[in-house]
Design a protein around this motif. Structure first.
Motif, mmCIF file in Angstrom:
data_model
loop_
_atom_site.group_PDB
_atom_site.id
_atom_site.type_symbol
_atom_site.label_atom_id
_atom_site.label_comp_id
_atom_site.label_asym_id
_atom_site.label_seq_id
_atom_site.Cartn_x
_atom_site.Cartn_y
_atom_site.Cartn_z
ATOM 1 N N ASP A 36 0.769 -1.296 0.143
ATOM 2 C CA ASP A 36 -0.020 0.054 -0.265
ATOM 3 C C ASP A 36 1.018 0.837 -0.323
ATOM 4 O OD1 ASP A 36 -2.303 -1.393 0.427
ATOM 5 O OD2 ASP A 36 -2.647 -1.868 2.298
ATOM 6 N N GLN A 37 1.778 1.241 0.132
ATOM 7 C CA GLN A 37 3.097 2.693 0.562
ATOM 8 C C GLN A 37 3.982 2.295 0.008
ATOM 9 O OE1 GLN A 37 3.699 2.616 4.571
ATOM 10 N NE2 GLN A 37 1.821 3.910 4.759
ATOM 11 N N SER A 38 4.266 1.763 -1.781
ATOM 12 C CA SER A 38 5.336 1.445 -1.825
ATOM 13 C C SER A 38 4.870 0.182 -3.107
ATOM 14 C CB SER A 38 6.301 0.432 -1.213
ATOM 15 O OG SER A 38 6.522 -0.753 -1.101
ATOM 16 N N GLN A 39 5.347 0.797 -4.439
ATOM 17 C CA GLN A 39 5.221 0.583 -5.845
ATOM 18 C C GLN A 39 6.913 0.448 -6.173
ATOM 19 O OE1 GLN A 39 2.718 3.670 -8.020
ATOM 20 N NE2 GLN A 39 4.598 4.520 -8.655
ATOM 21 N N LEU A 40 6.773 -0.656 -7.961
ATOM 22 C CA LEU A 40 7.577 -0.069 -8.554
ATOM 23 C C LEU A 40 7.694 -0.079 -9.746
ATOM 24 C CD1 LEU A 40 10.528 -1.534 -8.290
ATOM 25 C CD2 LEU A 40 9.448 -4.048 -9.315
ATOM 26 N N SER A 41 8.206 0.433 -10.742
ATOM 27 C CA SER A 41 7.761 0.809 -11.980
ATOM 28 C C SER A 41 8.596 0.290 -12.885
ATOM 29 C CB SER A 41 7.268 2.447 -12.380
ATOM 30 O OG SER A 41 8.692 3.445 -11.875
ATOM 31 N N ASN A 88 6.730 4.717 1.104
ATOM 32 C CA ASN A 88 7.302 5.450 2.148
ATOM 33 C C ASN A 88 7.561 5.140 4.112
ATOM 34 O OD1 ASN A 88 4.675 5.890 2.862
ATOM 35 N ND2 ASN A 88 4.361 6.485 1.477
ATOM 36 N N PHE A 89 7.463 4.797 4.431
ATOM 37 C CA PHE A 89 7.604 3.268 5.421
ATOM 38 C C PHE A 89 6.865 4.827 7.352
ATOM 39 C CE2 PHE A 89 10.237 1.779 9.314
ATOM 40 C CZ PHE A 89 8.856 0.378 9.500
ATOM 41 N N ARG A 90 6.879 5.312 7.761
ATOM 42 C CA ARG A 90 5.987 6.608 9.082
ATOM 43 C C ARG A 90 6.541 7.687 8.495
ATOM 44 N NH1 ARG A 90 8.735 2.564 13.662
ATOM 45 N NH2 ARG A 90 6.909 1.041 13.641
ATOM 46 N N SER A 91 7.839 8.303 8.824
ATOM 47 C CA SER A 91 8.438 9.103 9.001
ATOM 48 C C SER A 91 9.002 9.554 7.267
ATOM 49 C CB SER A 91 8.882 9.959 10.018
ATOM 50 O OG SER A 91 9.682 9.276 10.342
ATOM 51 N N PHE A 92 9.674 8.519 6.864
ATOM 52 C CA PHE A 92 10.486 8.669 5.883
ATOM 53 C C PHE A 92 10.073 7.659 4.380
ATOM 54 C CE2 PHE A 92 12.947 7.576 9.665
ATOM 55 C CZ PHE A 92 14.193 7.750 9.153
ATOM 56 N N SER A 93 10.374 8.457 3.189
ATOM 57 C CA SER A 93 9.900 8.077 2.046
ATOM 58 C C SER A 93 11.108 8.229 1.054
ATOM 59 C CB SER A 93 8.849 9.261 1.477
ATOM 60 O OG SER A 93 9.095 10.141 1.949
ATOM 61 N N GLY A 94 10.533 8.205 -0.193
ATOM 62 C CA GLY A 94 11.884 8.094 -1.097
ATOM 63 C C GLY A 94 11.667 7.390 -2.159
ATOM 64 N N TRP A 95 12.957 7.755 -2.747
ATOM 65 C CA TRP A 95 13.129 6.232 -4.659
ATOM 66 C C TRP A 95 14.275 6.323 -5.003
ATOM 67 C CZ3 TRP A 95 15.357 8.839 -8.520
ATOM 68 C CH2 TRP A 95 15.359 10.187 -8.367
ATOM 69 N N GLN A 133 10.095 13.462 7.418
ATOM 70 C CA GLN A 133 9.440 14.243 7.663
ATOM 71 C C GLN A 133 9.865 14.221 9.420
ATOM 72 O OE1 GLN A 133 8.154 16.791 5.714
ATOM 73 N NE2 GLN A 133 7.323 17.785 7.822
ATOM 74 N N ILE A 134 10.184 15.130 10.433
ATOM 75 C CA ILE A 134 10.735 14.835 11.613
ATOM 76 C C ILE A 134 9.938 15.510 12.178
ATOM 77 C CG2 ILE A 134 13.028 16.513 12.033
ATOM 78 C CD1 ILE A 134 14.140 15.151 13.169
#
Length: 265
Positions: A36-41, A88-95, A133-134
C-alpha cells in the motif's frame, strides 16, 4: 567539440534555411503496487533521431567563413531502460532508480560517417532520494547520484595546413587536431551527495511577506551540496601537460551551501 580544450562548452546556433531536427520517441512503461505504501515501475525507450546537426570546426576557413556554413546534418539513436522503486515508511519516504542507456550519433564528416558514442551518453545511472519528516514543520532530505562519466575526445596528434597568397606574398596556418576515433575515452565516475533541510516559518518578516502576497505557507530551505569533495573528483575536462600526460579539471573541489525562501500559494 573536436578540440579537447573546448569540450566543456556547448555551442548553439539558429538553424536558418535548414530543415528542422527530427526524431521519433517510443516509450513503454509498467507500474505495479508492491504494498500500500510502495510501488515499482520500469520504463523502456527508443529514440530514432532522424536528423540532427553539429558544427564542422575543421572545415577550411576559406570555404566556410560563417558558422551557418559549418553546420552539418547527421543522425543517431538513443535507447535504454529505467527501473524505479518509490515508497514511504512512517516518517520516511523516497525513491531509488537505476538506468541503463546508450546514445550514438553519426555525421558524414566525422570518422567517415561511422557511428560513435554521443557526448552525453551515460551508460549507468543510479539515483537515490530519502526524505525524513521529523516534525510537521521540519524535514530533512538526502540525494545521492552515481553516474558513468561522459565520453570525451583526447587528440592523439595534430597537423597544420598552410595557405599561400601569391598576390600578397603572405601565408596563413590552420592547425587541426588528429584522432582516429571521436569520444575515444570516458571521464571518471560522477558521484555527488547533497543534504537538504526544509523548515516552515511560523513568524517574522517571512510570514508577513507571505501574508502580503496572499500565500498560505512559507519555508526556509537550505542545501549542503557536494559533501564528497574530499574523496572524489568529478572531472570536467582534460588538458595535455607533457609527455602524453593530461590534467583533469574537476567541478567539485569545494562543498557548496545555499539558502532559499519558498512560499506556497
Amino acid at each position: 567539440q573536436e578540440y579537447e580544450l573546448s569540450q566543456y562548452l556547448d555551442y548553439y546556433y539558429p538553424l536558418k534555411n535548414q530543415t528542422p531536427s527530427t526524431s521519433v520517441h517510443y516509450i513503454l512503461g509498467f507500474e505495479k503496487l508492491i504494498t500500500d505504501q510502495s510501488q515499482l515501475s520500469i520504463d523502456f525507450y527508443y529514440k530514432d533521431i532522424q536528423r540532427v546537426y553539429t558544427f564542422d570546426y575543421n572545415v577550411n576557413p576559406l570555404e566556410a567563413v560563417r558558422f551557418s556554413e559549418k553546420i552539418k546534418p547527421g543522425q543517431g539513436e538513443s535507447y535504454g531502460m529505467e527501473i524505479m522503486w518509490e515508497g514511504n515508511f512512517r516518517s520516511f519516504s523516497g525513491w531509488l532508480s537505476y538506468g541503463l542507456s546508450r546514445s550514438t550519433r553519426s555525421y558524414p564528416h566525422i570518422m567517415e560517417g561511422k557511428s560513435f558514442v554521443h557526448d552525453y551518453d551515460r551508460t549507468h545511472t543510479f539515483k537515490a532520494v530519502v526524505h525524513h519528516q521529523i516534525l510537521p514543520t521540519l524535514s530533512y532530505s538526502g540525494t545521492l547520484r552515481v553516474m558513468s562519466g561522459t565520453p570525451k575526445t583526447l587528440e592523439t596528434g595534430g597537423q597544420s595546413y598552410y595557405y599561400y597568397d601569391p598576390v600578397s606574398g603572405g601565408y596563413a596556418t590552420y592547425p587541426t587536431a588528429i584522432t582516429a576515433k571521436k569520444n575515444n575515452i570516458r571521464l571518471p565516475l560522477f558521484i555527488q551527495l547533497d543534504l537538504g533541510l526544509k523548515k516552515r516559518i511560523r513568524k517574522g518578516f517571512a510570514v508577513e511577506l507571505a501574508d502580503y502576497l496572499g500565500a498560505s505557507e512559507s519555508y526556509l530551505t537550505a542545501t549542503f551540496g557536494n559533501l564528497l569533495f574530499l574523496f572524489h573528483r568529478n572531472v570536467w575536462f582534460y588538458i595535455p601537460i607533457e609527455d602524453g600526460k593530461y590534467y583533469g579539471f574537476a567541478n567539485n573541489y569545494f562543498p557548496n551551501f545555499s539558502v532559499g525562501y519558498t512560499i506556497k500559494f
